[in-house]
Each structure stands twice: as structure tokens, then as C-alpha cells.
Design an enzyme around this catalytic site. Structure first.
Site, PDB file in Angstrom:
ATOM      1  N   CYS A  22     -21.934   3.716 -10.523  1.00 47.63           N
ATOM      2  CA  CYS A  22     -22.391   3.372 -11.876  1.00 47.63           C
ATOM      3  C   CYS A  22     -22.579   4.587 -12.764  1.00 47.63           C
ATOM      4  O   CYS A  22     -22.387   4.498 -13.979  1.00 47.63           O
ATOM      5  CB  CYS A  22     -23.679   2.547 -11.802  1.00 47.63           C
ATOM      6  SG  CYS A  22     -25.124   3.456 -11.196  1.00 47.63           S
ATOM      7  N   CYS A  68     -29.879   3.768  -4.191  1.00 52.98           N
ATOM      8  CA  CYS A  68     -30.453   3.088  -5.358  1.00 52.98           C
ATOM      9  C   CYS A  68     -31.334   1.925  -4.920  1.00 52.98           C
ATOM     10  O   CYS A  68     -32.434   1.725  -5.446  1.00 52.98           O
ATOM     11  CB  CYS A  68     -29.339   2.595  -6.278  1.00 52.98           C
ATOM     12  SG  CYS A  68     -29.934   1.814  -7.801  1.00 52.98           S
TER      13      CYS A  68
END
Length: 366
Positions: free
Chosen positions: A198, A101
Site C-alpha cells: 500500500c 500492519c
């Protein structure tokens, strides 16, 4: 300096944005919508990118008096971070989605878009320090050892580091950051930290993998090739795993067994005793080195870390084409899996990073 502040809706990014404003920068807040199907609310401390998070980020921006926007990066996130996560597990490797990410979203998509819009830098709430040096900026650990995120930031490399700002770099504890948020009237001062992956908000990584990759029954075997159990998909196992093996046959010596290998081509999970997990050699590919980090040639002494909150261990390291090689000079490491990040440090300074391609035992036991 024009600064784009990445605002997740949490306390860290809100305080980072506040400090950027206080430093005299022209700051614009941006919330990245990364999920295609965002929930109204988070499940406690799990997950992120809910509509609630976007609202919290907006309220923080209002308190700070800065413009605020929501950028939809969900397609890019799915095509890079989530797809890489699935492909790596399917290949029998153990990825770190936070590393990907930072590589593909926060310091590629977001930073490149910010640069195209005329911003000089991106500010985030990461716990790490940037230190100016004659050879260029250096990435260093945060004094907050419990929250240090230099490990997941090492992949960004020198060019992107030069356009990053980490205002929380000097904070030694999360309590200090929360106190700073409360002092500034930011309502997120007591908001729980998010944790786990997440995009797997319920914390069930195996269930997420099964929902995306399907059921693929196969055998669990010991190191002699004897079938000792069954699984529903080799992709759901990782080297070093002990729990959830559901073995039908106990080991002859009664000792616990661990996953020592995942073989995707045969859809087989191999289990064995814990000592098989200890390694002192690591090879990595896709290496990223920071400016001034490498000696002219050959091996050099450093410390390496293979988990986000793991302990660094002494090693000899050398750069090879597109990668690196590591020889541990002290204690062995246990359960190092292909796909993990290996980050090279000297003291608090990050020298470089690579993705583990292989780990093995070269030192003679005894």
C-alpha cells in the site's frame, strides 16, 4: 456490543460495517490515515489511504447511518510497518508488510485505542472466520480460498482475536460481497481491489528501497565466489528472485540462475541453480500460538504455509523457546526466505505463526 468498524474506503470493509450494523451492534466507523503524504486519488488499483478512499468510507458510513471519524495513524505506521520493511530488506530478509500492519496497526494501535474508548471489538473486512471453542476463539480460513487472509492475521494471537469480528467470514466469493454492497446502495460495490504494497503505490519496490536506503553498489557472485554481475544495493534482492539480475556472465551450463543468498555484511548477492532453493527444514522466531493449539510436548503433524496465497504443505512442527521448528514430510518448498511468515494450520484452523529465521535442505537428495 459496541463495535469500531475499520473502513478503508473499499467494498469489503463497507460491507463488513453494514453486517455489523445489521447484527444489532452499536457501530462507529473509522478510517485510518496511514500515509503522511496522501494523494488525492489512487493510481488505479494500487495503493490505498488516498483522500478519495477516505471520502468513499465517509459516504458508506452515511448510507449506513453510523458516526464516522478519520484517525491519523501515519506516524505509528511509519515507525513500525515502513521502518520494519526497510530494516528487514537492509538485513537481507524478505518481510511481509501486511503481516506487520495487522500486528502493529489494525490489531494493536487501532484495537488498543478502541478498547480505551470503551469499544468491545473491532470489525474489519478481512476474509477469515472466528470459531468459538471450549479453549477460546479459533482463527480459521475463509471459504473464499482466493481471498483467504488467515495467513496475514495469524500474528494477532488469541487475546486480540477475542476482540476481533470478521463479518465476511462466511462469504465464499468476492462477487457475493459486491452484490451485497450493491443491494445496500453502497457506491463502492464496483470499486477495484487494491493490491501490492500500500505504501509503494507505483508498485516499484526496488525504487522505493533505493529512495530510502540510497545507492550501495556491490558484486553479484556465483556459488564459487566468481563475480558475475553488479548491483546497486543488495537490499533490493530476495531469495528465489530470477528476474532483474542483469548478469554479465551466463552460467557455464546455460541454465537460469536465481538469488540463493543475500549477504548484507559484505553487500553481496549470491546466485546459483534453482535446486539450491529447495528446502525441507525451517526455523522460526517470535512465535505466536493460539489457545489450545499446542500438544503437551514434542512434534505434531500439521500443514505449513509460507506465502499469503501459497499452498499448505504437510509437516511436523514443534514449539521451541520463542519460536518453532518445521520438518516437511512431503514435497520440498522452494525459495523460502528469512523474514517471511510461516503459519501452521490443521485443516482450516490456524494453530500459530512465526517469522522465518532460517531455511535449509536436510533431506538427502535422491
Amino acid at each position: 456490543m459496541r463495535v469500531l468498524a475499520a473502513m478503508s474506503g473499499g467494498v469489503d470493509s463497507a460491507v463488513a460495517a453494514a453486517l455489523a450494523v445489521e447484527a444489532g451492534h452499536e457501530v462507529v466507523g473509522v478510517h485510518m490515515a496511514l500515509s503522511r503524504n496522501r494523494d488525492q486519488f489512487r493510481t488505479g488499483s494500487r495503493g490505498c489511504c488516498s483522500i478519495e478512499d477516505a471520502g468513499d468510507a465517509r459516504r458508506a458510513a452515511d448510507v449506513l447511518g453510523i458516526p464516522y471519524y478519520v484517525w491519523d495513524l501515519s506516524e505509528r505506521f511509519e515507525d513500525t510497518v515502513v521502518s520494519d520493511f526497510l530494516a528487514e530488506y537492509e538485513a537481507g530478509r524478505t518481510p511481509n508488510p501486511c503481516v506487520r500492519c495487522n500486528e502493529h496497526i489494525k490489531f494493536e494501535a487501532l484495537l488498543d485505542k478502541a478498547t480505551a474508548l470503551g469499544f468491545d471489538a473491532v470489525a474489519t473486512g478481512h476474509y477469515a472466520r472466528v470459531v468459538d471453542a471450549p479453549h477460546g476463539p479459533e482463527l480459521h480460513r475463509s471459504p473464499n480460498e482466493a481471498k483467504d487472509q488467515s495467513y496475514v492475521l495469524a500474528v494477532m494471537g488469541p487475546e486480540r482475536l477475542a476482540r476481533a469480528v470478521f463479518p465476511l467470514g462466511g462469504y465464499a466469493s468476492k462477487d457475493e460481497v459486491r452484490a451485497e454492497a450493491a443491494r445496500r446502495g453502497l457506491s463502492v460495490s464496483a470499486k477495484p481491489d487494491s493490491y501490492d504494497i500500500c505504501f509503494v503505490a507505483d508498485g516499484d519496490t526496488r525504487g522505493f528501497l533505493r529512495s530510502r536506503l540510497g545507492s550501495r553498489p556491490g558484486a553479484v557472485v556465483d556459488t564459487d565466489g566468481n563475480v558475475v554481475g553488479e548491483h546497486d544495493g543488495a537490499y533490493a534482492y530476495t531469495v528465489g528472485q530470477r528476474k532483474g539480475l542483469a548478469l554479465g556472465r551466463p552460467a557455464a551450463d546455460g541454465r537460469p540462475r536465481y538469488v540463493v543468498d543475500v549477504q548484507p555484511t559484505t553487500n553481496t548477492v549470491v546466485v546459483g541453480p534453482g535446486e539450491l532453493l529447495s528446502v525441507d527444514r525451517i526455523a522460526g522466531d517470535r512465535a505466536v500460538w493460539f489457545s489450545g493449539a499446542l500438544p503437551d510436548d514434542g512434534w505434531f503433524d500439521a500443514e505449513i504455509q509460507v506465502r499469503a496465497h501459497g499452498s499448505p504443505v504437510p509437516a511436523r512442527v514443534r514449539a521451541v523457546p520463542d519460536g518453532l521448528e518445521v520438518e516437511l514430510t512431503g514435497e520440498l518448498l522452494r525459495g523460502v526466505a528469512a523474514g517471511q511468515s510461516v503459519v501452521v494450520y490443521r485443516g482450516t484452523r490456524v494453530l500459530g505463526q512465526a517469522t522465518v529465521s532460517r531455511a535449509w535442505r536436510g533431506r538427502v537428495a535422491g
